[in-house]
Scaffold this active site. Structure first.
Site, PDB file in Angstrom:
ATOM      1  N   ALA A 145       0.832  -1.202   0.000  1.00 42.36           N
ATOM      2  CA  ALA A 145       0.000   0.000   0.000  1.00 42.36           C
ATOM      3  C   ALA A 145       0.866   1.251   0.000  1.00 42.36           C
ATOM      4  O   ALA A 145       0.587   2.224  -0.710  1.00 42.36           O
ATOM      5  CB  ALA A 145      -0.931  -0.008   1.215  1.00 42.36           C
ATOM      6  N   TYR A 146       1.921   1.222   0.800  1.00 46.14           N
ATOM      7  CA  TYR A 146       2.846   2.357   0.863  1.00 46.14           C
ATOM      8  C   TYR A 146       3.579   2.518  -0.468  1.00 46.14           C
ATOM      9  O   TYR A 146       3.730   3.634  -0.971  1.00 46.14           O
ATOM     10  CB  TYR A 146       3.831   2.138   2.004  1.00 46.14           C
ATOM     11  CG  TYR A 146       4.771   3.288   2.260  1.00 46.14           C
ATOM     12  CD1 TYR A 146       4.308   4.468   2.825  1.00 46.14           C
ATOM     13  CD2 TYR A 146       6.125   3.196   1.959  1.00 46.14           C
ATOM     14  CE1 TYR A 146       5.165   5.527   3.080  1.00 46.14           C
ATOM     15  CE2 TYR A 146       6.998   4.241   2.211  1.00 46.14           C
ATOM     16  CZ  TYR A 146       6.503   5.408   2.772  1.00 46.14           C
ATOM     17  OH  TYR A 146       7.355   6.453   3.009  1.00 46.14           O
TER      18      TYR A 146
END
Length: 288
Positions: A145-146
């Site tokens: 996600a990052y």
């Protein structure tokens, strides 16, 4: 123009805090944004703590009313888009709401702040610096996600730079590698919480390798020689340069990721993370 001001988002701790202090000590007036006012800059000259939630349109508007009221004394010349969070999780276990929170903070929030700041910065022929990370060059397992957010910020920077090419506003990206800041303790705790809260049987596939990866990453960050001050120096250099570069990196690991992303094949990059992936046995045990 005298008394140039710089807006630094995510100024309460870590990289943003270091950058705000460095810029204030170097003669800029700094608007340092925080989610809650705690007076952390009360004893410092040239820094004004500014409450803002970058994911909230109204909060951004209210903060810019304050900035606009200070323009006669401290014209806004620079923006350092630093605010961000890191949500670790195997993508298969990642809750959609958490994914949205990651993108809202790191990507949509950057857009909201940039849109609000641009009229002022453009009128002053100023500069924008977007802070990403080495994970904006290579996507890393369990920080998917990052990584997605960092890739989006890289694309945001490229598109914005090209759109503003003839405006007098420069747009640069600063890409730091691992630097030990409070975010690392939050990542490890968040990862454990994600596993504890997951009711999916699929957690058995990932639990061992996921936690091992987070521990190894945190230990590596603790051992890095790159510091918050190194990051702040690069930001200062980008703001002071006669002609700023489009791309800066901080730390040898960031440079290594950038170089590998340009020189290695996808298969070669995949192999770098083999040791951090669930084994075939772990997938088989889940299906059994």
């Amino acid at each position: 123009m005298s008394n140039k001001s710089i807006l630094v988002t995510g100024g309460s701790s870590g990289l943003g805090h270091a950058a705000a202090r460095k810029l204030a000590n170097s003669g800029f007036y700094v608007f340092a944004t925080v989610r809650e006012i705690h007076g952390i800059f009360d004893k410092m000259q040239n820094i004004e703590e500014l409450k803002i939630d970058v994911t909230n349109d109204q909060s951004v508007k209210e903060a810019f009313h304050q900035i606009e009221s200070r323009q006669e004394d401290y014209p806004l010349w620079g923006l350092v888009n630093n605010a961000g969070i890191c949500i670790p999780s195997p993508l298969e276990l990642l809750e959609p709401a958490e994914f949205r929170r990651q993108l809202d903070t790191n990507v949509v929030g950057q857009l909201l702040v940039t849109q609000a700041a641009l009229p002022l910065i453009r009128s002053n022929k100023g500069r924008i610096i977007n802070v990403t990370s080495g994970l904006g060059s290579i996507a890393v397992p369990y920080l998917g996600a990052y990584s997605i957010a960092q890739f989006a910020k890289m694309a945001f920077t490229d598109a914005l730079r090209r759109e503003l090419k003839h405006s007098g506003v420069s747009v640069s990206v600063v890409q730091p590698g691992a630097i030990y800041t409070p975010i690392w303790e939050k990542i490890l705790a968040a990862g454990q919480d994600i596993l504890n809260q997951s009711v999916s049987e699929k957690r058995k596939i990932y639990a061992k390798s996921f936690l091992e990866f987070l521990k190894v990453s945190e230990e590596g960050a603790r051992l890095t020689m790159t510091t918050e001050n190194d990051f702040a120096e690069v930001v200062l250099n980008a703001l002071n340069a006669d002609i700023p570069a489009t791309h800066y990196y901080v730390g040898n690991d960031a440079k290594d990721f950038i170089d590998k992303s340009h020189t290695l094949t996808a298969a070669e990059i995949d192999s770098l993370f083999d040791a951090h992936s669930p084994t075939s046995r772990e997938f088989e045990d889940y299906l059994a």
